[in-house]
Design a protein around this motif. Structure first.
Motif, PDB file in Angstrom:
ATOM      1  N   ASN A 124      10.038  -9.269   1.762  1.00 41.39           N
ATOM      2  CA  ASN A 124       9.535 -10.321   0.869  1.00 41.39           C
ATOM      3  C   ASN A 124       9.389 -11.664   1.566  1.00 41.39           C
ATOM      4  O   ASN A 124       8.608 -12.512   1.138  1.00 41.39           O
ATOM      5  N   TYR A 125      10.174 -11.855   2.621  1.00 41.07           N
ATOM      6  CA  TYR A 125      10.130 -13.123   3.342  1.00 41.07           C
ATOM      7  C   TYR A 125       9.909 -12.865   4.828  1.00 41.07           C
ATOM      8  O   TYR A 125      10.091 -11.735   5.314  1.00 41.07           O
ATOM      9  N   ALA A 126       9.553 -13.889   5.539  1.00 42.40           N
ATOM     10  CA  ALA A 126       9.263 -13.754   6.961  1.00 42.40           C
ATOM     11  C   ALA A 126      10.518 -13.389   7.741  1.00 42.40           C
ATOM     12  O   ALA A 126      11.644 -13.717   7.339  1.00 42.40           O
ATOM     13  N   TRP A 157       2.473  -2.169   2.194  1.00 38.44           N
ATOM     14  CA  TRP A 157       3.484  -3.047   1.611  1.00 38.44           C
ATOM     15  C   TRP A 157       4.290  -2.326   0.523  1.00 38.44           C
ATOM     16  O   TRP A 157       5.508  -2.551   0.402  1.00 38.44           O
ATOM     17  N   GLN A 158       3.654  -1.447  -0.221  1.00 34.59           N
ATOM     18  CA  GLN A 158       4.393  -0.682  -1.233  1.00 34.59           C
ATOM     19  C   GLN A 158       5.405   0.258  -0.588  1.00 34.59           C
ATOM     20  O   GLN A 158       6.516   0.436  -1.090  1.00 34.59           O
ATOM     21  N   GLN A 185      -2.435  -8.200   6.951  1.00 38.36           N
ATOM     22  CA  GLN A 185      -3.022  -7.206   6.052  1.00 38.36           C
ATOM     23  C   GLN A 185      -3.483  -6.013   6.889  1.00 38.36           C
ATOM     24  O   GLN A 185      -4.670  -5.880   7.211  1.00 38.36           O
ATOM     25  N   PRO A 186      -2.543  -5.117   7.285  1.00 38.70           N
ATOM     26  CA  PRO A 186      -2.908  -3.988   8.140  1.00 38.70           C
ATOM     27  C   PRO A 186      -3.514  -2.841   7.345  1.00 38.70           C
ATOM     28  O   PRO A 186      -2.962  -2.393   6.333  1.00 38.70           O
ATOM     29  N   VAL A 187      -4.670  -2.376   7.768  1.00 37.52           N
ATOM     30  CA  VAL A 187      -5.302  -1.202   7.166  1.00 37.52           C
ATOM     31  C   VAL A 187      -5.357  -0.105   8.221  1.00 37.52           C
ATOM     32  O   VAL A 187      -5.357  -0.384   9.425  1.00 37.52           O
ATOM     33  N   ILE A 204      -6.935   3.473   4.559  1.00 32.56           N
ATOM     34  CA  ILE A 204      -5.723   3.254   3.775  1.00 32.56           C
ATOM     35  C   ILE A 204      -5.500   1.749   3.706  1.00 32.56           C
ATOM     36  O   ILE A 204      -5.263   1.111   4.734  1.00 32.56           O
ATOM     37  N   PRO A 205      -5.598   1.139   2.536  1.00 32.10           N
ATOM     38  CA  PRO A 205      -5.527  -0.323   2.445  1.00 32.10           C
ATOM     39  C   PRO A 205      -4.117  -0.862   2.688  1.00 32.10           C
ATOM     40  O   PRO A 205      -3.138  -0.120   2.700  1.00 32.10           O
TER      41      PRO A 205
END
Length: 631
Positions: free
Chosen positions: A65-67, A47-48, A174-176, A41-42
């Motif tokens: 959207n921000y840190a 993020w979506q 970028q967690p997959v 799962i990408p």
């Protein structure tokens, strides 16, 4: 529909999307290795999903959207942010298209139990112990919370602290998620392959017990040159994880029964598994049959020939039914950094330590568990039975014994290193050696027979090796071995929620540790202090001599130094443990007691041993318990 990446269809161009771990699994699968099927799962699905959440907490208005902005020293705020994010993730429904895609992909796996393994496609960070795998049933009621729980691992308090310590903002992650089926295993473990040697670890059932540190697996050291077993060590395996009880046998004719099932608590992330106690007979046996071990060696050799060394593999032996063939499966793969890259990140002193040469020693004569680091050369003194009087022991020798007990402390202060046939990293030998500051190797089976008194040895406590050193290269002191003094004190470490206490017994340890970032002394071992104060006599001797008040005053003086050094932090003191001053076949003490204090003792010692042993023995209604101190 969301796009998932099946391991058997991943292309070279997908590397950045699926991450290194999934890419290597796909690469090995393409070459015909027995990789467990699965899909990725990408990160864009993650993020979506976060964009669908209604972030109402004032601290999260600009997220994702921000840190995130938080005070790393404010534990309450950190916990509040973590709990708020986790609550929002758990209470928000998956978008319908994401759910349908996930449901369809899981059906194609045709599995009853799944593992969701969260890894980072980028940046490349070590996340062992940070991102925990989630194991659940392959039904919507379980896999929907499962995927959300996997994503929520990013926002646990320890994870947030780790990202902050690595100077990585959440939007950079970028967690997959690698999704694979899990089935009951006969045996599982891992392989670590380096240039000169490989290590194979094995336990019964699934390898979860190894990852949780709940078992010590069997270990095999394999020569990379000729693929032969150089050393093997039986582990300590008491429990087994599996989805069901059918796969592992108790005997040749019997499978796991209800009386082996246990209610030992384990993490909610493993809710789909069961835990079983391993029968005592099986605990004393190696997990792998010779044929299985050779299969793992051949597997490792094939991967080395294909992609080189410096990698780790998780494997399992499974059997779908009693009549089916046993299958060897690869469940995970990890590439290790090259040694030169690892060295580049170490302090200069650590790099210099790597360059220290070992004189006249091509191969170790003993190799086992590192209990205390350091390197030293000295003559060996081998003691197989009762140790001699302390004053008879030469200074700066290396002590080689079957086992170390606390009453060896006066002797240990005279030695320059320890080799013990028994024990682990939390054994008496390990604890005492680390506190005194001498190198030690434990679990060194048969070392009292391999090593002879008078041998010139080099103990390499950094790698768990003992080498023979030629006499002309012998010098009884430590080699140049830079030590990072008070590494906890010198580093700007992020705060942790867990309280950190130390285990102490020696006055000279106070200066080493009192300024470190600890919360106090978790165990002040008074019996180790007492051994020196007692002047080589049993406590009852002091009472018989009318010196009880003197002994109490000496103990109070020592204890007061610890209390003063660590105030206002907590110091937990364990009062004198009379069990320490007893004797059995495995515990011989140096303490002396007048003959009238010696009571009858039932044992299988010979007359000569009995005559030489001058110590106090006490008969207990329950000899296992002894007379133990309080805290």
């Amino acid at each position: 529909m969301h796009k998932f990446y099946w391991l058997d269809k991943i292309k070279s161009s997908d590397w950045k999307t699926v991450g290194e771990r999934a890419f290597y699994l796909a690469h090995l699968m393409e070459q015909g290795y027995p990789i467990v099927s699965g899909f990725v799962i990408p990160a864009n699905s993650f993020w979506q999903f976060l964009q669908c959440i209604d972030w109402s907490d004032p601290l999260l208005l600009e997220f994702p959207n921000y840190a995130l902005h938080f005070n790393v020293n404010n534990y309450q705020q950190l916990q509040q942010i973590s709990q708020s994010i986790n609550y929002n993730i758990a209470s928000t429904d998956l978008p319908s298209d994401l759910f349908l895609s996930l449901e369809s992909a899981i059906k194609n796996l045709n599995a009853e139990v799944l593992i969701f393994q969260l890894v980072l496609a980028s940046p490349r960070l070590k996340t062992l112990g940070i991102l925990e795998p989630i194991i659940c049933q392959a039904i919507p009621e379980e896999f929907v919370p499962g995927i959300k729980q996997a994503w929520a691992e990013i926002f646990n308090a320890k994870s947030l602290l780790y990202w902050h310590s690595q100077q990585v903002e959440i939007p950079q992650l970028q967690p997959v998620v690698i999704v694979q089926p899990i089935q009951s295993a006969i045996a599982s473990g891992n392989i670590k392959a380096f240039t000169n040697s490989w290590e194979i670890q094995a336990t019964h059932g699934l390898g979860v017990s190894i990852e949780l540190g709940q078992v010590i697996p069997d270990s095999y050291i394999i020569s990379a040159e000729n693929c032969t077993v150089e050393n093997k060590k039986l582990g300590n395996k008491t429990i087994v994880y599996n989805p069901d009880a059918r796969i592992v046998k108790v005997s040749d004719t019997d499978t796991w029964q209800g009386n082996y099932h246990t209610q030992i608590p384990f993490p909610k992330t493993l809710a789909a598994l069961q835990i079983f106690l391993l029968p005592e007979k099986i605990q004393k046996e190696f997990v792998l049959e010779e044929k299985q071990l050779q299969s793992l060696i051949q597997l490792t050799q094939g991967i080395v020939n294909s992609i080189g060394t410096n990698f780790g593999v998780k494997w399992s032996f499974s059997q779908r039914s009693n009549d089916a063939k046993i299958e060897l499966l690869i469940t995970d793969f990890e590439r290790f950094p090259q040694e030169d890259k690892t060295l580049a990140k170490l302090p200069q002193s650590a790099k210099e330590e790597k360059s220290i040469s070992i004189p006249n020693t091509e191969h170790p004569i003993v190799k086992d568990i590192v209990a205390s680091s350091g390197k030293v050369t000295a003559k060996a003194i081998v003691i197989k039975n009762i140790p001699p009087e302390v004053e008879e022991f030469p200074d700066r020798a290396i002590l080689v014994v079957p086992v170390i007990i606390p009453s060896y402390l006066p002797l240990l202060k005279k030695v320059s290193g320890i080799i013990s046939e028994q024990g682990g990293i939390t054994s008496h030998a390990a604890i005492l050696a680390r506190e005194i500051g001498i190198p030690a190797i434990v679990g060194a089976t048969n070392s009292t027979n391999i090593i002879k008194t008078g041998d010139h040895l080099l103990i390499d406590g950094n790698n768990g090796e003992v080498h023979l050193a030629k006499e002309d290269n012998y010098y009884p002191h430590k080699l140049e071995m830079p030590v990072l003094e008070n590494s906890l004190k010198n580093q700007n470490l992020p705060p942790i929620g867990t309280k950190l206490f130390v285990n102490l017994s020696q006055i000279n340890s106070i200066k080493k540790i009192q300024d470190s970032q600890i919360d106090g002394v978790g165990l002040l071992r008074s019996e180790l202090m007492a051994i020196e104060l007692l002047e080589n006599h049993h406590p009852l001797w002091w009472i018989q001599q009318g010196r009880q008040s003197e002994l109490v005053s000496l103990m109070v003086e020592k204890l007061s130094q610890f209390a003063a050094a660590f105030t206002p932090k907590q110091v937990f003191y364990r009062s004198l443990d009379l069990g320490l001053f007893n004797s059995s076949d495995r515990e011989k003490t140096f303490t002396k007691i007048p003959e009238e204090f010696i009571t009858n003792y039932s044992g299988n010692q010979d007359n000569q041993t009995e005559a030489n042993l001058h110590n106090h023995r006490t008969n207990y209604s329950n000899p296992i318990l002894g007379r133990h101190g309080i805290r």
